[in-house]
Structures are given as C-alpha cells and as structure tokens.
Design an enzyme around this catalytic site. Sequence first.
Site, PDB file in Angstrom:
ATOM      1  N   ARG A  74     -26.757 -12.679 -39.163  1.00  0.00           N
ATOM      2  CA  ARG A  74     -27.584 -11.986 -38.189  1.00  0.00           C
ATOM      3  C   ARG A  74     -28.637 -11.134 -38.879  1.00  0.00           C
ATOM      4  O   ARG A  74     -28.527 -10.815 -40.059  1.00  0.00           O
ATOM      5  CB  ARG A  74     -26.738 -11.152 -37.223  1.00  0.00           C
ATOM      6  CG  ARG A  74     -25.819 -10.135 -37.847  1.00  0.00           C
ATOM      7  CD  ARG A  74     -25.190  -9.220 -36.783  1.00  0.00           C
ATOM      8  NE  ARG A  74     -24.558  -9.918 -35.678  1.00  0.00           N
ATOM      9  CZ  ARG A  74     -24.738  -9.600 -34.379  1.00  0.00           C
ATOM     10  NH1 ARG A  74     -25.516  -8.613 -34.029  1.00  0.00           N
ATOM     11  NH2 ARG A  74     -24.120 -10.254 -33.442  1.00  0.00           N
ATOM     12  N   LYS A  89     -25.854  -3.838 -29.133  1.00  0.00           N
ATOM     13  CA  LYS A  89     -26.204  -3.535 -27.744  1.00  0.00           C
ATOM     14  C   LYS A  89     -25.412  -2.344 -27.224  1.00  0.00           C
ATOM     15  O   LYS A  89     -25.909  -1.580 -26.413  1.00  0.00           O
ATOM     16  CB  LYS A  89     -25.962  -4.763 -26.857  1.00  0.00           C
ATOM     17  CG  LYS A  89     -27.137  -5.730 -26.892  1.00  0.00           C
ATOM     18  CD  LYS A  89     -27.033  -6.774 -25.804  1.00  0.00           C
ATOM     19  CE  LYS A  89     -26.176  -7.929 -26.264  1.00  0.00           C
ATOM     20  NZ  LYS A  89     -26.125  -9.033 -25.307  1.00  0.00           N
ATOM     21  N   GLU A 104     -25.622 -12.752 -23.544  1.00  0.00           N
ATOM     22  CA  GLU A 104     -24.756 -12.151 -22.548  1.00  0.00           C
ATOM     23  C   GLU A 104     -25.625 -11.120 -21.828  1.00  0.00           C
ATOM     24  O   GLU A 104     -26.197 -10.248 -22.482  1.00  0.00           O
ATOM     25  CB  GLU A 104     -23.595 -11.470 -23.285  1.00  0.00           C
ATOM     26  CG  GLU A 104     -22.391 -11.273 -22.441  1.00  0.00           C
ATOM     27  CD  GLU A 104     -21.306 -10.495 -23.171  1.00  0.00           C
ATOM     28  OE1 GLU A 104     -21.220 -10.588 -24.415  1.00  0.00           O
ATOM     29  OE2 GLU A 104     -20.557  -9.797 -22.471  1.00  0.00           O
TER      30      GLU A 104
HETATM   31  P1  ATP Z   1     -23.678  -7.327 -29.345  1.00  0.00           P
HETATM   32  O1  ATP Z   1     -24.728  -6.407 -29.842  1.00  0.00           O
HETATM   33  O2  ATP Z   1     -22.978  -6.831 -28.141  1.00  0.00           O
HETATM   34  O3  ATP Z   1     -22.796  -7.908 -30.406  1.00  0.00           O
HETATM   35  P2  ATP Z   1     -24.601  -9.991 -29.211  1.00  0.00           P
HETATM   36  O4  ATP Z   1     -25.386  -9.908 -30.431  1.00  0.00           O
HETATM   37  O5  ATP Z   1     -23.324 -10.727 -29.227  1.00  0.00           O
HETATM   38  O6  ATP Z   1     -24.428  -8.536 -28.709  1.00  0.00           O
HETATM   39  P3  ATP Z   1     -25.519 -11.859 -27.269  1.00  0.00           P
HETATM   40  O7  ATP Z   1     -26.208 -11.618 -26.000  1.00  0.00           O
HETATM   41  O8  ATP Z   1     -24.176 -12.466 -27.230  1.00  0.00           O
HETATM   42  O9  ATP Z   1     -25.493 -10.482 -28.014  1.00  0.00           O
HETATM   43  O10 ATP Z   1     -26.447 -12.685 -28.236  1.00  0.00           O
HETATM   44  C1  ATP Z   1     -27.075 -13.864 -27.874  1.00  0.00           C
HETATM   45  C2  ATP Z   1     -27.350 -14.663 -29.094  1.00  0.00           C
HETATM   46  O11 ATP Z   1     -28.162 -13.936 -30.005  1.00  0.00           O
HETATM   47  C3  ATP Z   1     -26.073 -15.018 -29.825  1.00  0.00           C
HETATM   48  O12 ATP Z   1     -26.114 -16.387 -30.148  1.00  0.00           O
HETATM   49  C4  ATP Z   1     -26.087 -14.160 -31.037  1.00  0.00           C
HETATM   50  O13 ATP Z   1     -25.459 -14.815 -32.095  1.00  0.00           O
HETATM   51  C5  ATP Z   1     -27.585 -13.955 -31.289  1.00  0.00           C
HETATM   52  N1  ATP Z   1     -27.811 -12.671 -31.938  1.00  0.00           N
HETATM   53  C6  ATP Z   1     -27.410 -11.470 -31.519  1.00  0.00           C
HETATM   54  N2  ATP Z   1     -27.736 -10.511 -32.395  1.00  0.00           N
HETATM   55  C7  ATP Z   1     -28.368 -11.106 -33.420  1.00  0.00           C
HETATM   56  C8  ATP Z   1     -28.942 -10.657 -34.638  1.00  0.00           C
HETATM   57  N3  ATP Z   1     -28.943  -9.378 -34.993  1.00  0.00           N
HETATM   58  N4  ATP Z   1     -29.514 -11.582 -35.443  1.00  0.00           N
HETATM   59  C9  ATP Z   1     -29.534 -12.877 -35.088  1.00  0.00           C
HETATM   60  N5  ATP Z   1     -29.009 -13.368 -33.967  1.00  0.00           N
HETATM   61  C10 ATP Z   1     -28.424 -12.502 -33.124  1.00  0.00           C
HETATM   62 MG    MG Z   2     -22.224 -11.948 -28.111  1.00  0.00          MG
END
Ligand code: ATP
Ligand code: MG
Length: 560
Positions: A260, A270, A35
Amino acid sequence: MDEIAEKSDFIRDIIREDLGKSKNTKKIYTRFPPEPNGYLHIGHAKAICLNFGIAEEFNGKCNLRFDDTNPTKEELEYVQSIKKDIKWLGFDWGQQEYYASDYFEKLFEFALILIKKGKAYVCDLSADEIRSYRGTLTSPGIQSPYRGRSIEENLLLFGQMRDGLFADGERVLRAKIDMSSPNLNMRDPIMYRILRSSHHRTGDKWCIYPTYDWAHGQSDSIENITYSICTLEFEDHRPLYDWFIEALGIHHPRQIEFARLNLTYTVMSKRVLLEMVEKKYVSGWDDPRMPTITGMRRRGYTPQAIRNFCQQIGVSKADSTIDMAFLEHFIREDLNKKTHRVMGVIKPLKVILDNYPAGAQEELDAINNPEDIEAGTRKVPFSKTLYIEQDDFMEDPHPKFYRLSVGREVRLRYAYFIRCTEVVKDKDGKIVEIHCSYDPLTKGGDAPDGRKVKATIHWVSAEHSLPAEVRLYANLFNNINPLKTEEGGNFKDNLNPDSLQTVKGCRLEPSLRGAKPGDTYQFERMGYFCVDPDSQNQETLIFNRTVTLKDDWAKIKTAG
Ligand code: ATP
Ligand code: MG
C-alpha cells in the site's frame, strides 16, 4: 513526466505471462472494491490507477464494486463521494457498478452449500469466547463445542438466524477449517453474524450480514474477476479465500497483493481520518490538509498530477513510505504547464511613488504563462500607490538580502525600476508605508543605460487591487509517521498546530475578478493558489495555497 506507452511492473508482468499462455484469448477483469465507510484517499488513488489502468491497457474491464457488508459503518454519502472522486480522477466504470449487498442472497445460498458439505456450522460461543478459543500465533486454537453439529441442525439454525429468531450476537456461522492452522485466518473464521442494523441498500431485509472475508472473494468470483488485486495485508487471507472458492467449486480469480501507499507526515487509515473529522481536528473530509481525494481537489491538486504520481511510484511487494515532497513535485509540474501567472500580494506594504503623477494610471503588458505562449498576455494597471510584499522590504538589510531597502533599487515585475527614499512609521515604530521614486525610462523592466538591479518583485496597484484571504498550509502532522507515538500516545499528539495559517487583507491584481471556485493560478513568487468554494458569493476571494514554488524533491534528486 507523461504517461508512457507500455507500463511494466510485477503485476503487469504476471498478466502478460498469463496472456501469453492463453494465446491472448483471456479477458482481463479487474475491480476496485472500496468499502463505503469513508472518503477515498491518495492510497486509494494508487489502487484505482492500478485496477482501471490495467483494464484499459489490456483491453479488459474494471468493475466498481462497493464491499458494503458492514451496515453500521457504511453510508450513502460515502458511496456518492467515492463515485465522484473516481470520476474526477478520470476513470470510468461504465455500467459496471456493483454492490456486495446485491449478492447477499447468492452468498446465503453459497453458505447453505458449505453447510450441506459439512464445511460450515452454527456456533453459539460468544464473541469473547470465540476470541479466546482462537489461540495465538504460537499456540493452536480450541475447537468449538458446537463444531460437531449435524448438517440438519446447522441448516435449521442458520435458517432461523436469517429469520430473526435469535438476538444480535447470539450465534454465528463459521467455516469448519482447521483450529490448529498456523494461519489464524483459517481457524474456523466467522462467515455470518446477527446484526439488526439497517443497510443503506437492503434496508431491514437482513438481520444477518456476511463478514468481509466471506463476501469479498465470492463477490470477485461472481463478477468473473480474473485479477483480484489487493494490498499486502490480504496475503494471509488468500488461503482462506482459496479455500472458500475451492469448497464451492466456483470461478477462481487470481489474487495478487501489492504494497500500500504510505506518505510521510500523513495517515491513510480511514479510521483515523474519520476520527479527525468527527473530533473536528480538521474542517471535514474535504479539508485541504487531508490526504483525501476531495481534500486534494479543494486544495487545487489536479487529477493528472495524481495519476502521474501514481504511475511514477509504481507497484511493488515491499512496504515503503513515499516522501510528501515527491507528490508535491508532480503537482507543481502539472500546474506549471497549466496555470496563468498573476500577481498577488499576501502581506501588503504600501508603496507611494512620489514622482508618479497623481491620478495617472497606465496598463502594462504581462505574460500569462511563459511555459505556454498561446496563453497570451494581459494588461495590469499601474498607478502612484502600490502594494508590495512586506518581506520584500527590509529597513536594515542583512548581507544576503537583495531586495528593497532605503537607497536601493529593484525592478517591479513588468513595470519599472523603483528606488526607496523614505520609510514612514507609526508612533509604535511599525512601518506603515514606504516612499519610492520610479524611473520612467525603465518601462518594461530594463534600463537604457544598462544598469542592473539584483531583484525583481511583484506588486499590485492599490486602487485597482482586489481583496483576498489566503490559507497557507503546512503538514497536518509534525511526525514523518504520525501513528508513531510515545507509549500511551495517540496520533493527535503529532498534530501540527500550525498546519493552517489564514492571512486576511491580501491584495490581488484585478484580472482575478470573477475567479471561480476551483480556478488555479500561480501567484508569482508565492506559489500555486486555488479559489476555495468558501469564496462563493463573497466580496473577498478566498484562496488555498496548493503548493509553494520551491521543489524540494527536485533538490533532493540533484543532491543525492
Ligand atoms: P482502511 O483504512 O479502513 O484499512 P481500506 O484501505 O481497507 O481502509 P477499502 O475501502 O477497503 O479501504 O479499500 C479499497 C481498495 O483500496 C482496497 O483494494 C485496498 O487494498 C486499496 N487501498 C486502500 N488503501 C490503500 C493504500 N494506502 N495504498 C494502496 N491501495 C490501498
Ligand atoms: Mg478494506
């Protein structure tokens, strides 16, 4: 640790099994769906390595898709930074750059299909009412009074929502599923909201926007994704995504959730990272203390090291927190192979060699990288006045201090043995310089009479040295889990006030003249350092310490 030929984990095992069943005719399509509401962090690197890695290994494709459904939080700057960071990590999406916003029209048509099937309705409840009607984990929700609207009325109202006849928030489109489902995501979730906000791609074309839950699964389906790999928090959304896909009768990707990445002493949210930037707890998204890819790049981390790290942590279904020292281990491992060694004195102490001829100088040979003989040697100038590290001298040495003190002899790296004869102080008792004698017979670092010294220290020739500033970093947070605070507290209570130490007045060997932002070196004994972009057009070079030389993780491994 190099990348191994065949990687194995529960996701790859599932794919291999599926491939076997389909007699290997199945095409593998994955995607990385950020996103664009912030910069990528090391957690995203895990997801990138996984999705692009699988596509590569199974001869498939990986799309880059921006899930840009929320115009109030998304910006072009983030889109551009995300693309730059993925490329820097070494992955390529080719022509497959997509945007959920490109599917807005298609998603609208899908919504019409659901309305026509009696599976979606326009609801006039306010956001607060919807929330309170939703029920809780222990009590069922209450049906909206608008749930029974006719298909015709829903079609009319939904069209009017799109045409801008209602105020923001006045109505929403909801899926008609089950208000008493134990899964809260299934209690008539919102598909569209009215929101007058310019979108970074579609401008003011739309005043209704799809929710993430409505857009995500359908976008995957439109792109013919075979494996929709996401993090564990989406496990509870899977029944909803399945429901949408089944109701529409479209291609059904297989969703697989993994844990994650969490790292000690930092945060991956984020929202928190954005707040740190906005409230100026850090200098920006690329502050070298940030867990962002751009921050790590500025700090001197390498893409290879990050990829090696992601490979070693693997993927699993169980939540865990990885030790920051483990990441640093991979940084050191990679930099050790690649960087040239140089001598740089961070906190200089002036040394005068009384028996070295004034005005004389010589060039000594130094090895650029003992790990890589092809890196060759360089010349390092030597003269009567040198700088050594303040910490390498003690006036009253404690029993475990083996370096320089009055009467004692040490080796200067690549040069001579020197013996300290005298300490000179100012009127406040602060040491301003020390005097030494050097032994001309020990050139190159060995004494012909076989006498030994207990320490070898680094140095630079004062008149030949270059000025520098170095920025030393410690963890951004004091707490292993920065989000864990006392009641009423906040992550900022855990900020480490000493996470940045700026040291001016450093002196470097002259071979560093002309070093460019991004260039990385090992300063012997002091760590790995990388030229900061702030150095551009400055007299003084500015370095970030990427990482120290001490490998805690290697120690932990042998200890435990
Ligand atoms: P937020 O911090 O707002 O929750 P998000 O992690 O949902 O953000 P996105 O931009 O939606 O951020 O993430 C893109 C992809 O990266 C998604 O498929 C998410 O599952 C993956 N992702 C995000 N954070 C992690 C993490 N800490 N470890 C592994 N994958 C991640
Ligand atoms: Mg997300």
